[in-house]
Design a protein around this motif. Structure first.
Motif, PDB file in Angstrom:
ATOM      1  N   ARG A   1      81.946   8.159   9.950  1.00 25.08           N
ATOM      2  CA  ARG A   1      80.922   7.667   9.044  1.00 25.08           C
ATOM      3  C   ARG A   1      80.914   8.529   7.778  1.00 25.08           C
ATOM      4  O   ARG A   1      80.967   9.749   7.839  1.00 25.08           O
ATOM      5  CB  ARG A   1      79.553   7.724   9.705  1.00 25.08           C
ATOM      6  CG  ARG A   1      78.458   7.152   8.825  1.00 25.08           C
ATOM      7  CD  ARG A   1      77.076   7.428   9.378  1.00 25.08           C
ATOM      8  NE  ARG A   1      76.067   6.883   8.477  1.00 25.08           N
ATOM      9  CZ  ARG A   1      74.805   7.304   8.424  1.00 25.08           C
ATOM     10  NH1 ARG A   1      74.399   8.284   9.207  1.00 25.08           N
ATOM     11  NH2 ARG A   1      73.963   6.744   7.586  1.00 25.08           N
TER      12      ARG A   1
ATOM     13  N   TYR B   1      79.895   3.408   9.394  1.00 26.29           N
ATOM     14  CA  TYR B   1      80.197   3.581  10.812  1.00 26.29           C
ATOM     15  C   TYR B   1      81.521   4.322  10.959  1.00 26.29           C
ATOM     16  O   TYR B   1      82.362   4.301  10.048  1.00 26.29           O
ATOM     17  CB  TYR B   1      80.327   2.221  11.517  1.00 26.29           C
ATOM     18  CG  TYR B   1      79.037   1.462  11.665  1.00 26.29           C
ATOM     19  CD1 TYR B   1      78.258   1.598  12.811  1.00 26.29           C
ATOM     20  CD2 TYR B   1      78.600   0.602  10.669  1.00 26.29           C
ATOM     21  CE1 TYR B   1      77.070   0.880  12.958  1.00 26.29           C
ATOM     22  CE2 TYR B   1      77.412  -0.118  10.806  1.00 26.29           C
ATOM     23  CZ  TYR B   1      76.656   0.036  11.956  1.00 26.29           C
ATOM     24  OH  TYR B   1      75.488  -0.661  12.092  1.00 26.29           O
ATOM     25  N   ASP B   2      81.715   4.934  12.138  1.00 29.04           N
ATOM     26  CA  ASP B   2      83.039   5.474  12.419  1.00 29.04           C
ATOM     27  C   ASP B   2      83.946   4.329  12.859  1.00 29.04           C
ATOM     28  O   ASP B   2      83.492   3.203  13.095  1.00 29.04           O
ATOM     29  CB  ASP B   2      82.984   6.593  13.458  1.00 29.04           C
ATOM     30  CG  ASP B   2      82.457   6.158  14.816  1.00 29.04           C
ATOM     31  OD1 ASP B   2      82.606   4.978  15.175  1.00 29.04           O
ATOM     32  OD2 ASP B   2      81.899   7.022  15.537  1.00 29.04           O
TER      33      ASP B   2
ATOM     34  N   ALA C   1      85.645   3.591  15.573  1.00 30.29           N
ATOM     35  CA  ALA C   1      85.475   2.984  16.893  1.00 30.29           C
ATOM     36  C   ALA C   1      84.312   1.999  16.911  1.00 30.29           C
ATOM     37  O   ALA C   1      84.448   0.868  17.409  1.00 30.29           O
ATOM     38  CB  ALA C   1      85.262   4.083  17.936  1.00 30.29           C
ATOM     39  N   ASP C   2      83.178   2.395  16.361  1.00 32.36           N
ATOM     40  CA  ASP C   2      82.034   1.479  16.345  1.00 32.36           C
ATOM     41  C   ASP C   2      82.256   0.319  15.382  1.00 32.36           C
ATOM     42  O   ASP C   2      81.818  -0.814  15.641  1.00 32.36           O
ATOM     43  CB  ASP C   2      80.763   2.238  15.959  1.00 32.36           C
ATOM     44  CG  ASP C   2      80.191   3.032  17.135  1.00 32.36           C
ATOM     45  OD1 ASP C   2      80.697   2.864  18.256  1.00 32.36           O
ATOM     46  OD2 ASP C   2      79.250   3.823  16.912  1.00 32.36           O
TER      47      ASP C   2
ATOM     48  N   ARG D   1      84.112  -2.295  17.173  1.00 32.67           N
ATOM     49  CA  ARG D   1      83.301  -2.984  18.185  1.00 32.67           C
ATOM     50  C   ARG D   1      82.440  -4.073  17.564  1.00 32.67           C
ATOM     51  O   ARG D   1      82.168  -5.095  18.199  1.00 32.67           O
ATOM     52  CB  ARG D   1      82.430  -1.979  18.930  1.00 32.67           C
ATOM     53  CG  ARG D   1      83.202  -0.999  19.786  1.00 32.67           C
ATOM     54  CD  ARG D   1      82.282   0.092  20.332  1.00 32.67           C
ATOM     55  NE  ARG D   1      81.280  -0.446  21.257  1.00 32.67           N
ATOM     56  CZ  ARG D   1      80.213   0.213  21.681  1.00 32.67           C
ATOM     57  NH1 ARG D   1      79.980   1.430  21.203  1.00 32.67           N
ATOM     58  NH2 ARG D   1      79.375  -0.334  22.527  1.00 32.67           N
ATOM     59  N   ILE D   2      81.987  -3.867  16.338  1.00 32.85           N
ATOM     60  CA  ILE D   2      81.050  -4.824  15.742  1.00 32.85           C
ATOM     61  C   ILE D   2      81.701  -5.748  14.712  1.00 32.85           C
ATOM     62  O   ILE D   2      81.038  -6.619  14.145  1.00 32.85           O
ATOM     63  CB  ILE D   2      79.862  -4.098  15.088  1.00 32.85           C
ATOM     64  CG1 ILE D   2      80.335  -3.191  13.950  1.00 32.85           C
ATOM     65  CG2 ILE D   2      79.090  -3.296  16.146  1.00 32.85           C
ATOM     66  CD1 ILE D   2      79.198  -2.513  13.191  1.00 32.85           C
TER      67      ILE D   2
ATOM     68  N   LEU E   1      74.200  -6.549  17.032  1.00 36.79           N
ATOM     69  CA  LEU E   1      74.721  -5.192  16.918  1.00 36.79           C
ATOM     70  C   LEU E   1      74.036  -4.197  17.831  1.00 36.79           C
ATOM     71  O   LEU E   1      74.692  -3.329  18.434  1.00 36.79           O
ATOM     72  CB  LEU E   1      74.611  -4.726  15.467  1.00 36.79           C
ATOM     73  CG  LEU E   1      75.319  -5.594  14.412  1.00 36.79           C
ATOM     74  CD1 LEU E   1      75.276  -4.897  13.055  1.00 36.79           C
ATOM     75  CD2 LEU E   1      76.740  -5.917  14.818  1.00 36.79           C
TER      76      LEU E   1
ATOM     77  N   LEU F   1      76.112  -1.815  20.406  1.00 44.98           N
ATOM     78  CA  LEU F   1      76.216  -0.388  20.136  1.00 44.98           C
ATOM     79  C   LEU F   1      75.314   0.457  21.029  1.00 44.98           C
ATOM     80  O   LEU F   1      75.615   1.630  21.277  1.00 44.98           O
ATOM     81  CB  LEU F   1      75.876  -0.111  18.663  1.00 44.98           C
ATOM     82  CG  LEU F   1      76.811  -0.731  17.630  1.00 44.98           C
ATOM     83  CD1 LEU F   1      76.231  -0.545  16.226  1.00 44.98           C
ATOM     84  CD2 LEU F   1      78.205  -0.116  17.711  1.00 44.98           C
TER      85      LEU F   1
ATOM     86  N   TYR G   1      72.341   1.322  20.142  1.00 38.11           N
ATOM     87  CA  TYR G   1      71.412   2.050  19.266  1.00 38.11           C
ATOM     88  C   TYR G   1      71.086   1.170  18.070  1.00 38.11           C
ATOM     89  O   TYR G   1      71.760   0.169  17.814  1.00 38.11           O
ATOM     90  CB  TYR G   1      71.980   3.395  18.809  1.00 38.11           C
ATOM     91  CG  TYR G   1      73.254   3.320  17.985  1.00 38.11           C
ATOM     92  CD1 TYR G   1      73.231   3.063  16.619  1.00 38.11           C
ATOM     93  CD2 TYR G   1      74.501   3.536  18.583  1.00 38.11           C
ATOM     94  CE1 TYR G   1      74.388   3.015  15.868  1.00 38.11           C
ATOM     95  CE2 TYR G   1      75.672   3.483  17.844  1.00 38.11           C
ATOM     96  CZ  TYR G   1      75.607   3.231  16.486  1.00 38.11           C
ATOM     97  OH  TYR G   1      76.768   3.175  15.751  1.00 38.11           O
TER      98      TYR G   1
ATOM     99  N   PRO H   1      71.257  -0.410  14.794  1.00 41.32           N
ATOM    100  CA  PRO H   1      72.409  -0.453  13.882  1.00 41.32           C
ATOM    101  C   PRO H   1      72.007  -0.235  12.432  1.00 41.32           C
ATOM    102  O   PRO H   1      70.852  -0.415  12.048  1.00 41.32           O
ATOM    103  CB  PRO H   1      72.940  -1.874  14.086  1.00 41.32           C
ATOM    104  CG  PRO H   1      71.711  -2.670  14.430  1.00 41.32           C
ATOM    105  CD  PRO H   1      70.846  -1.751  15.253  1.00 41.32           C
TER     106      PRO H   1
END
Length: 369
Positions: free
Chosen positions: A311, A332-333, A335-336, A339-340, A348, A352, A354, A356
């Motif tokens: 991030r 975001y980094d 990996a995340d 995912r999204i 989201l 995740l 958490y 978003p």
């Protein structure tokens, strides 16, 4: 050209290619250099602040060390040639300006110096102070430590980035070509392009190849023009052959002029002109249109994530045709983000685990290309 006259261009960057500075025998062309120094001195006396981006260190060093292939046979040869030739190059410039009553200064930079925001601002401060003192900075890439992976590779793009850092209004790229043509200039049907108001794919398609003993070809010059104009800097490509090239360009206007957009904020100009990114976000056509209308990049518009980034790292945003459309700081980094990618905003939190963030790249931290 009037766009580069002192009254309209208080700060000017002049880039000189290797093939102009270094003769076929590997020696510095001192007589030609003296005429250019006289041209620059005239500009300084007229109130213009001028910095020079100068190639030639590797070519000069290769001759002194007796290295094959102009010092470019290996990375180690190029680094050794640069370390040796930079002394000769700086001395040549210093002597040429002393003869005109001017002081020269040397600045060696690496890609990281202009890609890291804090180091970029430090370089900008140094350039600004030198120019304010009436000194002519001579700038080159620090090829003695630059690697193949982390380097500009050509001084055309370096000149454009230096123009940003210096707050210049104009860049003139002097080389062994007089400008952009719609096809190979050896073709009798080739048409000279004297003005470019937008660097569209058709313009980029006209560029390509390398010339002389340098590393930059027309493609590098057009890439430099994209960086410069995005930062509000007008750029020209002109021939440096013959004595007094700057005075001749001013009188004839022979060259290709890339006009600038002067509305881009400084921070976004720095983002747009960057050459490195930690990763890539591929987006669909709908997201491209949304970004063009001033919106942030939402996860739903992303189709693919590449690279390893955290991030806050700089990422390139690429359209469905593979062309970069923007650069910005990721929320975001990697990996995340992966995912999204392609997911709606209301999905989201469940994905995740958490709360978003609103977008992948916020419009305030993004520059369109």
């Amino acid at each position: 050209m009037n766009a580069f006259a002192p009254a309209r261009c208080p700060r000017l960057i002049v880039k000189i290619g290797s093939s102009l500075l270094v003769g076929g025998d590997g020696a510095l062309r001192r007589d030609w250099l003296a005429t250019l120094a006289a041209d620059i001195a005239d500009r300084v006396r007229a109130g213009q602040q001028v910095a020079v981006v100068s190639s030639g260190a590797i070519a000069l060093g290769a001759r002194r060390l007796g290295l094959a292939k102009g010092g470019r046979a290996t990375l180690e040869d190029a680094q050794a040639a640069a370390a040796t030739g930079q002394i000769a190059l700086a001395q040549g410039w210093a002597e040429a300006f002393v003869a005109q009553g001017l002081t020269a200064a040397q600045m060696l930079v690496t890609l990281d110096d202009l890609e890291d925001r804090r180091r970029y601002l430090n370089a900008a401060a140094t350039l600004g102070r030198l120019l304010a003192l009436g000194v002519v900075p001579i700038i080159n890439e620090n090829d003695s430590v630059a690697t193949e992976e982390i380097r500009f590779g050509d001084n055309d793009r370096l000149a454009a980035r230096v123009a940003q850092a210096a707050g210049a209004q104009g860049v003139i790229l002097f080389s062994d070509v007089d400008g952009l043509y719609d096809r190979n200039p050896t073709d009798p049907a080739a048409t000279f392009i004297d003005r470019v108001d937008a660097i569209i794919p058709a313009i980029e398609a006209m560029a390509g190849g390398t010339t002389g003993v340098g590393t930059g070809g027309m493609a590098a010059k057009v890439a430099a023009a994209r960086i410069a104009t995005a930062a509000g800097v007008t750029l020209a490509i002109a021939s440096g052959h013959g004595d007094h090239p700057l005075a001749r360009f001013a009188s004839t206007g022979r060259g290709t002029i890339f006009t600038a957009d002067r509305t881009t904020p400084a921070r976004k100009a720095w983002l747009a002109g960057g050459l490195t990114a930690r990763g890539e976000v591929r987006i669909d056509a709908g997201a491209v249109a949304a970004l063009a209308s001033g919106k942030s990049l939402l996860p739903a518009g992303a189709t693919q994530i590449a690279g390893s980034f955290a991030r806050g790292d700089l990422v390139a945003v690429v359209g469905p045709d593979g062309r970069p459309v923007a650069r910005g700081f990721s929320e975001y980094d990697a990996a995340d983000a992966a995912r999204i990618a392609g997911k709606r905003s209301d999905q989201l939190a469940d994905i995740l685990g958490y709360a978003p963030r609103a977008c992948l790249v916020h419009r305030n931290h993004m520059a369109l290309l």
